[in-house]
Design an enzyme around this catalytic site. Structure first.
Site, short mmCIF file in Angstrom:
data_model
loop_
_atom_site.label_atom_id
_atom_site.label_comp_id
_atom_site.label_asym_id
_atom_site.label_seq_id
_atom_site.Cartn_x
_atom_site.Cartn_y
_atom_site.Cartn_z
N GLU A 132 30.24 52.90 25.30
CA GLU A 132 29.53 51.89 24.50
C GLU A 132 28.74 50.92 25.39
O GLU A 132 27.64 50.49 25.05
CB GLU A 132 30.54 51.16 23.61
CG GLU A 132 30.03 49.94 22.85
CD GLU A 132 29.13 50.29 21.65
OE1 GLU A 132 28.18 51.06 21.84
OE2 GLU A 132 29.39 49.76 20.56
N THR A 185 20.47 47.07 20.12
CA THR A 185 21.55 46.08 20.25
C THR A 185 21.39 45.24 21.51
O THR A 185 21.50 44.00 21.46
CB THR A 185 22.92 46.78 20.27
OG1 THR A 185 23.08 47.48 19.05
CG2 THR A 185 24.06 45.80 20.41
N1 HSE Z 1 28.99 42.75 17.92
C1 HSE Z 1 27.88 43.52 18.34
C2 HSE Z 1 26.62 42.69 18.19
C3 HSE Z 1 27.78 44.76 17.53
O1 HSE Z 1 26.47 42.09 17.13
O2 HSE Z 1 25.81 42.64 19.11
C4 HSE Z 1 26.60 45.61 17.87
O3 HSE Z 1 26.51 46.69 17.00
#
Ligand code: HSE
Length: 310
Positions: A132, A185
């Protein structure tokens, strides 16, 4: 090793769930990636085929989210063996539905199964997080953990990692709308800055507590009141076209709560019955259609299992 080949399905997930940035997520049971591993005669991992990614994902096993965790796992066990990998992406890349997490979990889960389970599920988490990390350039487990364990997960701490499997009410339905734009992201995390206003932090941890209390006591109203995010949503919401309009019609349809799924652009709602979940889906999609944005909708219960051997 008895088996030479395995095919598994790995679920999508909704992370953050309103107030729980990086610490909460749940798995859904209507979209899954499919990963196939076959033992080869070389001493390396070879990505043979990737489908559903529009050519976006790398075939370099040291850079692909699916295979990085596998490489770490094999190294840890000092095993010089190789596998051919086929990745069938069904979870949109950059959708906010845990696409990279599903790849990362799928690789290590499938490998562990083929090796006759040298690791418990809990021990696979760190390997999956390595994968990830490649995609989001940060260590967070709020997609990886629900994807691996299924259910509704709280990450109480990262140092060391402490996963809590939360109970949740039986009649919780999740509606997702995925406007067909892509949000990366890693880029979306950069927008967030490093400091949080103290007053906002108080509101946020009140809502995290409220959401957990609501889930554990089957208090639908409290769940709904607590799906609020005063820190991340105001920044990220601006990058999702017609986000406020979509949210408005969702609440009008009677959902308990509505917010951004992960880093977006997918938007999730929770409802206490299927009828409302379906109406909300239709209404949210209407907003997209009226504004010429192609979208996909999903209605799902929370997935309790995580990866499934096919
Ligand atoms: N918690 C992470 C974010 C999840 O919001 O950046 C990314 O899918």
């Amino acid at each position: 090793m008895e088996k030479n080949k395995i095919k598994i399905a790995v679920p999508a997930s909704v992370s953050n769930v309103g107030p729980g940035f990086d610490i909460m997520g749940f798995a859904i049971d209507v979209i899954s990636d499919v990963i196939t591993l076959t033992r080869n005669n070389h001493e390396e991992i070879v990505i043979k085929k990737i489908t559903g990614d529009n050519g976006k994902l790398t075939y370099d096993p040291n850079k692909n989210t699916c295979t990085v965790g596998m490489i770490h796992l094999l190294k840890y066990l000092k095993l010089n063996i190789g596998f051919d990998v086929i990745i069938e992406k069904k979870i949109g890349i950059g959708s906010g539905l845990g696409s990279s997490a599903a790849s990362a979990v799928g690789g290590v889960f499938a490998l562990n199964e083929l090796l006759d389970k040298p690791f418990k599920k809990k021990e696979l988490l760190n390997f999956a997080m390595e994968g990830e990390k490649i995609a989001s350039k940060a260590t967070h487990a709020d997609n990886v953990a629900p994807c691996l364990f299924g259910g509704f997960i709280l990450i109480r701490d990262y140092n060391p990692i402490d996963i809590v499997n939360l109970p949740f009410p039986k009649n919780l339905y999740c509606t997702i709308i995925h406007p067909q734009i892509e949000i990366e992201t890693a880029a979306s995390r950069k927008l967030l800055g490093k400091k949080v206003d103290f007053k906002k932090a108080i509101t946020q941890w009140g809502n995290v507590g409220g959401l957990i209390a609501g889930l554990t006591t089957n208090n639908y109203n409290l769940i709904g009141r607590s799906i609020k995010d005063v820190i991340v949503e105001p920044i990220r919401g601006k990058f999702i076209p017609f986000y406020e309009d979509i949210k408005k019609v969702a609440y009008k349809s009677g959902v308990l709560g509505c917010n951004i799924s992960g880093s977006g652009p997918a938007i999730f709602t929770l409802s206490d019955n299927k009828k409302i979940a379906i109406i909300a889906a239709r209404k949210m999609q209407e907003v997209c259609t009226q504004n010429k944005i192609v979208s996909k909708i999903y209605i799902s219960k929370i997935d309790k299992q995580g990866p499934k051997v096919l």
